[in-house]
Design a protein around this motif. Structure first.
Motif, mmCIF file in Angstrom:
data_model
loop_
_atom_site.group_PDB
_atom_site.id
_atom_site.type_symbol
_atom_site.label_atom_id
_atom_site.label_comp_id
_atom_site.label_asym_id
_atom_site.label_seq_id
_atom_site.Cartn_x
_atom_site.Cartn_y
_atom_site.Cartn_z
ATOM 1 N N ASP A 1 0.718 -1.113 0.793
ATOM 2 C CA ASP A 1 0.055 -0.067 -0.050
ATOM 3 C C ASP A 1 0.719 1.335 0.122
ATOM 4 O O ASP A 1 0.594 2.369 -0.928
ATOM 5 C CB ASP A 1 -1.070 0.240 1.322
ATOM 6 N N GLN A 2 1.771 1.621 0.900
ATOM 7 C CA GLN A 2 2.899 2.411 0.598
ATOM 8 C C GLN A 2 3.445 2.780 -0.409
ATOM 9 O O GLN A 2 3.279 3.453 -0.590
ATOM 10 C CB GLN A 2 4.326 2.159 1.229
ATOM 11 N N GLU A 3 3.961 1.883 -1.331
ATOM 12 C CA GLU A 3 4.350 1.750 -2.305
ATOM 13 C C GLU A 3 3.306 2.053 -3.986
ATOM 14 O O GLU A 3 3.698 3.183 -4.317
ATOM 15 C CB GLU A 3 5.375 0.420 -3.071
ATOM 16 N N ARG A 4 2.193 1.247 -3.462
ATOM 17 C CA ARG A 4 1.400 2.188 -4.525
ATOM 18 C C ARG A 4 1.239 3.967 -4.541
ATOM 19 O O ARG A 4 1.110 4.190 -5.474
ATOM 20 C CB ARG A 4 -0.027 1.147 -4.356
ATOM 21 N N LEU A 5 0.525 3.845 -3.136
ATOM 22 C CA LEU A 5 0.166 5.087 -2.919
ATOM 23 C C LEU A 5 1.417 6.616 -3.370
ATOM 24 O O LEU A 5 1.497 7.341 -3.335
ATOM 25 C CB LEU A 5 0.043 4.924 -1.496
ATOM 26 N N GLY A 6 3.156 6.044 -2.899
ATOM 27 C CA GLY A 6 4.154 6.950 -3.378
ATOM 28 C C GLY A 6 3.893 7.231 -4.219
ATOM 29 O O GLY A 6 4.767 8.571 -5.451
ATOM 30 N N ALA A 7 3.422 6.362 -5.770
ATOM 31 C CA ALA A 7 3.594 5.762 -7.102
ATOM 32 C C ALA A 7 2.374 7.315 -7.773
ATOM 33 O O ALA A 7 3.299 7.819 -8.211
ATOM 34 C CB ALA A 7 3.347 4.651 -7.934
ATOM 35 N N GLU A 8 1.440 6.740 -6.930
ATOM 36 C CA GLU A 8 0.024 7.588 -7.033
ATOM 37 C C GLU A 8 0.689 9.312 -6.720
ATOM 38 O O GLU A 8 0.792 10.355 -7.456
ATOM 39 C CB GLU A 8 -0.778 7.263 -6.450
ATOM 40 N N ILE A 9 1.529 9.367 -5.144
ATOM 41 C CA ILE A 9 1.893 10.452 -4.990
ATOM 42 C C ILE A 9 3.564 11.477 -6.152
ATOM 43 O O ILE A 9 2.800 12.551 -6.656
ATOM 44 C CB ILE A 9 2.078 10.854 -3.245
ATOM 45 N N ALA A 10 3.860 10.403 -6.486
ATOM 46 C CA ALA A 10 4.293 10.934 -7.240
ATOM 47 C C ALA A 10 4.138 11.071 -8.588
ATOM 48 O O ALA A 10 4.351 12.334 -8.981
ATOM 49 C CB ALA A 10 5.862 9.820 -7.726
ATOM 50 N N ALA A 11 2.877 10.982 -9.090
ATOM 51 C CA ALA A 11 2.584 10.775 -10.442
ATOM 52 C C ALA A 11 1.586 12.362 -9.858
ATOM 53 O O ALA A 11 2.394 13.320 -11.261
ATOM 54 C CB ALA A 11 1.634 9.903 -10.639
ATOM 55 N N LEU A 12 0.839 12.944 -9.030
ATOM 56 C CA LEU A 12 0.547 13.792 -9.080
ATOM 57 C C LEU A 12 1.067 14.937 -8.896
ATOM 58 O O LEU A 12 0.710 16.112 -8.965
ATOM 59 C CB LEU A 12 0.275 13.620 -7.346
#
Length: 214
Positions: free
Chosen positions: A29-40
């Motif tokens: 979950d942390q990795e997924r959210l980190g990727a979404e934050i980077a994209a945002l």
């Protein structure tokens, strides 16, 4: 005492397995959210850049229109009464020329920021686009460290880190835009299309020795 000890050991094993499962799920979950934050963050940077361009265009349009109105008002005030009839005829021509000149300046001012914005967008792709483009051009899976090293050499000004690349890759895997494979303790990534192509080609390679034996 003999019955209590096995029961306690079994409960402890269950708790350990549950905690390990929760930790693994939490990490994903942390990795997924980190990727979404980077994209945002990439999207936010693009929006901020567009905002700056639009503000500059607004200033350019306002600066061009204001002097035109001021010049017209000052000319009307400076014309004496006896000359107003003659000046009225030439005023129409002056206003037309001023409007044309102002429109030309506005057009030039609008084209320059628009061209700069287009150049900036085309020259600076997002990290997600860089990673997907790199994976698309690879015939074999690549690790996050290998991808980070290649992109850092190609774009040294961006300061690309392996942890950010790994997080972005996990985000692509979560969206089915990439595939993750394990070889021992190492993790490798490739595009879904490349993996499907490799699987399709594998039976053909295996069939060739069989035909040779015949």
């Amino acid at each position: 005492m003999s019955e209590t000890t096995p029961t306690t050991t079994e409960l402890t094993s269950q708790y350990i397995a549950q905690v390990a499962s929760d930790l693994e799920r939490n990490a994903k979950d942390q990795e997924r959210l980190g990727a979404e934050i980077a994209a945002l963050q990439d999207q936010l940077l693009a929006l901020q850049h567009d905002h700056t361009v639009l503000v500059n265009m607004q200033k350019a349009l306002g600066a061009t229109a204001a002097p035109t109105e001021a010049a017209t008002a000052s000319e009307d005030a400076a014309v004496p009464a006896p000359r107003q009839e003659k000046a009225a005829k030439s005023e129409t021509g002056k206003q037309a020329r001023v409007k044309k000149a102002g429109a030309a300046q506005v057009s030039k001012a609008a084209k320059k920021p628009a061209a700069k914005a287009a150049t900036a967008k085309s020259a600076k792709p997002t990290l997600v686009e860089l990673i997907r483009g790199h994976l698309t051009g690879q015939s074999e899976p690549r690790s996050a460290a290998e991808i980070a090293t290649t992109l850092s050499q190609a774009h040294p000004e961006r300061g690309i880190k392996t942890t950010v690349v790994r997080t972005t890759l996990e985000g692509l895997v979560a969206k089915s835009h990439a595939q993750r494979t394990k070889q021992g303790s190492s993790v490798f990534y490739t595009t879904a299309d490349a993996l499907a192509q490799a699987e399709a080609e594998a039976p053909a390679h295996e069939a060739q020795p069989a035909q040779a034996d015949r």
